[in-house]
Design a protein around this motif. Structure first.
Motif, short mmCIF file in Angstrom:
data_model
loop_
_atom_site.label_atom_id
_atom_site.label_comp_id
_atom_site.label_asym_id
_atom_site.label_seq_id
_atom_site.Cartn_x
_atom_site.Cartn_y
_atom_site.Cartn_z
N PRO A 109 2.72 2.36 -13.40
CA PRO A 109 2.64 1.86 -12.03
C PRO A 109 3.92 1.18 -11.53
N TYR A 110 4.67 0.50 -12.42
CA TYR A 110 5.87 -0.22 -11.94
C TYR A 110 6.91 0.73 -11.36
N MET A 111 6.79 2.03 -11.69
CA MET A 111 7.75 3.00 -11.14
C MET A 111 7.61 3.14 -9.63
N LEU A 124 1.52 -4.20 -25.62
CA LEU A 124 2.17 -5.51 -25.74
C LEU A 124 1.90 -6.36 -24.50
N THR A 125 1.80 -5.71 -23.35
CA THR A 125 1.49 -6.44 -22.11
C THR A 125 0.10 -7.08 -22.22
N ALA A 126 -0.87 -6.30 -22.70
CA ALA A 126 -2.23 -6.82 -22.86
C ALA A 126 -2.24 -8.01 -23.81
N ALA A 186 -10.10 0.41 -17.28
CA ALA A 186 -10.09 1.71 -17.97
C ALA A 186 -8.69 2.29 -18.06
N GLY A 187 -7.68 1.52 -17.65
CA GLY A 187 -6.30 1.99 -17.74
C GLY A 187 -5.64 1.59 -19.05
N ALA A 188 -4.33 1.82 -19.12
CA ALA A 188 -3.59 1.60 -20.38
C ALA A 188 -3.62 0.14 -20.79
N VAL A 189 -3.23 -0.76 -19.90
CA VAL A 189 -3.18 -2.18 -20.24
C VAL A 189 -4.61 -2.75 -20.34
N GLY A 190 -5.44 -2.46 -19.34
CA GLY A 190 -6.77 -3.05 -19.28
C GLY A 190 -7.64 -2.68 -20.47
N ASN A 215 -5.03 -6.76 -13.22
CA ASN A 215 -4.15 -5.61 -13.02
C ASN A 215 -4.17 -5.12 -11.57
N VAL A 216 -5.06 -5.68 -10.75
CA VAL A 216 -5.37 -5.06 -9.45
C VAL A 216 -5.04 -5.95 -8.26
N GLY A 217 -5.30 -7.26 -8.32
CA GLY A 217 -5.06 -8.15 -7.18
C GLY A 217 -6.10 -7.99 -6.09
N LEU A 235 -1.74 -12.97 -14.38
CA LEU A 235 -1.50 -12.04 -13.27
C LEU A 235 -0.53 -10.98 -13.76
N CYS A 236 -1.09 -9.86 -14.19
CA CYS A 236 -0.30 -8.79 -14.81
C CYS A 236 0.22 -7.83 -13.76
N GLY A 237 -0.59 -7.51 -12.77
CA GLY A 237 -0.17 -6.56 -11.73
C GLY A 237 -1.15 -6.61 -10.58
N PHE A 290 3.43 -12.92 -15.24
CA PHE A 290 4.35 -12.69 -16.38
C PHE A 290 4.86 -11.25 -16.33
N ILE A 291 6.00 -11.04 -16.99
CA ILE A 291 6.59 -9.71 -17.13
C ILE A 291 6.82 -9.47 -18.62
N VAL A 292 6.32 -8.36 -19.11
CA VAL A 292 6.33 -8.12 -20.56
C VAL A 292 7.74 -8.09 -21.14
N GLY A 319 -1.07 10.98 -9.77
CA GLY A 319 -2.44 10.91 -10.27
C GLY A 319 -2.77 9.55 -10.87
N LEU A 320 -1.80 8.95 -11.53
CA LEU A 320 -1.99 7.60 -12.11
C LEU A 320 -2.31 6.60 -11.01
N LEU A 321 -1.55 6.67 -9.91
CA LEU A 321 -1.79 5.72 -8.81
C LEU A 321 -3.13 5.98 -8.14
N1 LIG Z 1 3.39 -7.66 -15.94
C1 LIG Z 1 3.88 -6.68 -16.69
O1 LIG Z 1 4.85 -6.84 -17.44
C2 LIG Z 1 3.19 -5.34 -16.64
C3 LIG Z 1 3.44 -4.35 -17.63
C4 LIG Z 1 2.71 -3.15 -17.55
C5 LIG Z 1 1.81 -2.94 -16.53
N2 LIG Z 1 1.65 -3.90 -15.58
C6 LIG Z 1 0.66 -3.75 -14.51
O2 LIG Z 1 -0.61 -3.59 -15.11
C7 LIG Z 1 -1.44 -2.80 -14.29
C8 LIG Z 1 -2.00 -1.65 -15.08
O3 LIG Z 1 -0.92 -0.83 -15.53
P1 LIG Z 1 -1.23 0.40 -16.49
O4 LIG Z 1 0.06 0.91 -16.98
O5 LIG Z 1 -2.27 0.01 -17.46
O6 LIG Z 1 -1.82 1.46 -15.47
P2 LIG Z 1 -3.26 2.12 -15.58
O7 LIG Z 1 -4.27 1.03 -15.42
O8 LIG Z 1 -3.32 2.99 -16.77
O9 LIG Z 1 -3.27 3.07 -14.31
C9 LIG Z 1 -3.37 2.57 -13.03
C10 LIG Z 1 -4.84 2.42 -12.63
O10 LIG Z 1 -4.92 1.59 -11.49
C11 LIG Z 1 -6.14 1.84 -10.86
N3 LIG Z 1 -5.99 1.73 -9.40
C12 LIG Z 1 -5.23 2.48 -8.58
N4 LIG Z 1 -5.36 2.05 -7.30
C13 LIG Z 1 -6.26 1.03 -7.33
C14 LIG Z 1 -6.83 0.19 -6.33
N5 LIG Z 1 -6.50 0.29 -5.03
N6 LIG Z 1 -7.72 -0.76 -6.73
C15 LIG Z 1 -8.06 -0.89 -8.03
N7 LIG Z 1 -7.55 -0.12 -9.02
C16 LIG Z 1 -6.66 0.82 -8.67
C17 LIG Z 1 -6.58 3.26 -11.25
O11 LIG Z 1 -7.80 3.16 -11.97
P3 LIG Z 1 -9.25 3.14 -11.24
O12 LIG Z 1 -9.79 4.52 -11.37
O13 LIG Z 1 -9.99 2.14 -12.02
O14 LIG Z 1 -9.03 2.77 -9.81
C18 LIG Z 1 -5.49 3.73 -12.19
O15 LIG Z 1 -5.97 4.47 -13.27
C19 LIG Z 1 -0.59 -2.40 -13.10
O16 LIG Z 1 -0.81 -3.32 -12.05
C20 LIG Z 1 0.82 -2.54 -13.62
O17 LIG Z 1 1.77 -2.73 -12.60
C21 LIG Z 1 2.31 -5.09 -15.63
#
Ligand SMILES: NC(=O)c1ccc[n+]([C@@H]2O[C@H](COP(=O)([O-])OP(=O)(O)OC[C@H]3O[C@@H](n4cnc5c(N)ncnc54)[C@H](OP(=O)(O)O)[C@@H]3O)[C@@H](O)[C@H]2O)c1
Length: 346
Positions: free
Chosen positions: A49-51, A139-141, A163-167, A230-232, A251-253, A283-285, A327-329
């Motif tokens: 997502p950060y991309m 590592l973020t989780a 259900a995503g990578a971090v969550g 992860n959502v806000g 607050l991860c994302g 935080f930022i990983v 598709g990820l977004l």
């Molecule tokens: N702070 C850090 O250092 C750090 C590091 C890595 C990732 N992150 C953040 O962690 C979060 C998850 O990242 P990830 O890599 O694990 O991605 P991910 O959860 O594997 O993929 C993104 C997921 O976000 C959900 N999504 C998309 N639009 C949404 C919306 N409007 N409302 C709710 N959910 C939505 C989708 O799942 P659904 O089908 O459930 O909607 C999608 O599968 C992101 O916010 C990312 O930026 C932060």
């Protein structure tokens, strides 16, 4: 030896949701590695997502991609040629070594040897795991739960984007370390079933099925102690309302706003934090790579014996990378979204 290789460039900065035409595929000729460099054949790459932020030119913690320049991101590949080692304090890296680096979105990469991480997959693990559950998202989780939100055994934990990578890793780690109840939100009924039936969450809900606040109150009538966000947006507001005294949030994302074209309002109930003595902390990983070995010591054995599941959604071929990212977004992934570029060892 010079080789021809394909890579994606940023062709346009998206407004709102990115489109495949925001990327352009080109073929380039790569020279032999200079001293201190490695030529790597990429095997798997990550889309994250950060991309989305890197496609924009608004200032952020990760530098923007430049228009007309190759996109970047995590990838793992095999060194196929090594330049003469230089004296930068890293042991020489031989052809055949597997390395993690930041030059994804391309089939081959020239990288600086002192900037790569050697990957030696543990028995029972696959290379792609080191981009997901055992990589940056895992590592973020770990960091968010244990070093930011001060997880305590017995906590009731709520995870958005579960259900995503971090969550998915955050929920499983919380269960492993003794959470009394772990609740997740996700974007479909199928993902909700996956959370409870496969990842061991105690409860889960589809955030499209009704107001998040109401669904969270139903799943955690006694309130929550820890929120991994992860959502806000409405998820953060719901968590604040459900906090018990002393609630803590990592607050991860805030992916619900990544395609927004105007600033979004903050939680309307933020003043509740005072009476609840609650804490929200971002935080930022990348500030926490020092925790990587501690994290792997926990996560690798748990993956090997099945206490942590490693869901992945895999797209094949470099040309599929923009579709995987878009598709990820849109939530088309369960677990880590991976693009497979080549077979290992081929
Ligand atoms: N702070 C850090 O250092 C750090 C590091 C890595 C990732 N992150 C953040 O962690 C979060 C998850 O990242 P990830 O890599 O694990 O991605 P991910 O959860 O594997 O993929 C993104 C997921 O976000 C959900 N999504 C998309 N639009 C949404 C919306 N409007 N409302 C709710 N959910 C939505 C989708 O799942 P659904 O089908 O459930 O909607 C999608 O599968 C992101 O916010 C990312 O930026 C932060």
């Amino acid at each position: 030896m010079a080789i021809h290789s394909r890579q994606f460039l940023l062709a346009a900065r998206p407004v709102g949701e990115p489109k495949p035409s925001d990327f352009r595929l080109e073929t380039v000729e790569l020279p032999s590695p200079a001293p201190g460099q490695l030529l790597v054949r990429n095997i798997v790459m990550s889309v994250d997502p950060y991309m989305r932020g890197r496609m924009s030119d608004t200032p952020s913690y990760a530098p923007s991609w430049l228009l007309g320049e190759p996109a970047r991101g995590g990838a793992i590949g095999e060194v196929i040629e090594a330049g003469t080692p230089t004296d930068l304090g890293v042991p020489p890296i031989a052809p055949g070594t597997l390395v993690l680096h930041d030059a994804g979105w391309r089939e081959h990469a020239l990288v600086e040897a002192h900037q790569v991480t050697v990957i030696d997959p543990a028995p029972g693990t696959s290379l792609s795991y080191y981009l997901g559950t055992l990589g940056m998202p895992g590592l973020t989780a770990y960091t968010g739960l244990f070093h930011i939100a001060d997880f305590r055994p017995g906590d009731t934990v709520f995870i958005s984007g579960a259900a995503g990578a971090v969550g998915g890793v955050a929920g499983q780690l919380a269960k492993l370390r003794g959470a009394s109840r772990v609740i997740g939100s996700a974007g479909s009924a199928e993902k909700v079933r996956f959370l409870t039936e496969t990842l061991g969450f105690d409860a889960a809900f589809d955030y499209h099925a009704g107001p998040v606040g109401e669904q969270l109150r139903a799943a955690a009538p006694e309130g929550i102690d820890l929120f991994f966000d992860n959502v806000g947006g409405d998820h953060l507001e719901a968590a604040i309302s459900s906090f018990r005294i002393g609630g803590r949030a990592a607050l991860c994302g805030s992916i619900s706003g990544y395609n927004a074209t105007a600033p979004r309002p903050g939680p309307a109930n933020i003043s509740l934090l005072t009476g609840k003595r609650a804490m929200l902390k971002g935080f930022i990983v990348s500030d926490h790579w020092n925790l990587r070995q501690e994290f792997l010591d926990t996560a690798v054995p748990a993956v090997q014996d099945g206490r942590i599941q490693v869901p992945e959604t895999v797209f094949d071929g470099l040309e599929s990378a923009p579709h995987a990212f878009i598709g990820l977004l849109r939530g088309q992934n369960t677990g880590k979204m991976i693009v497979r570029l080549a077979a290992a060892g081929s």
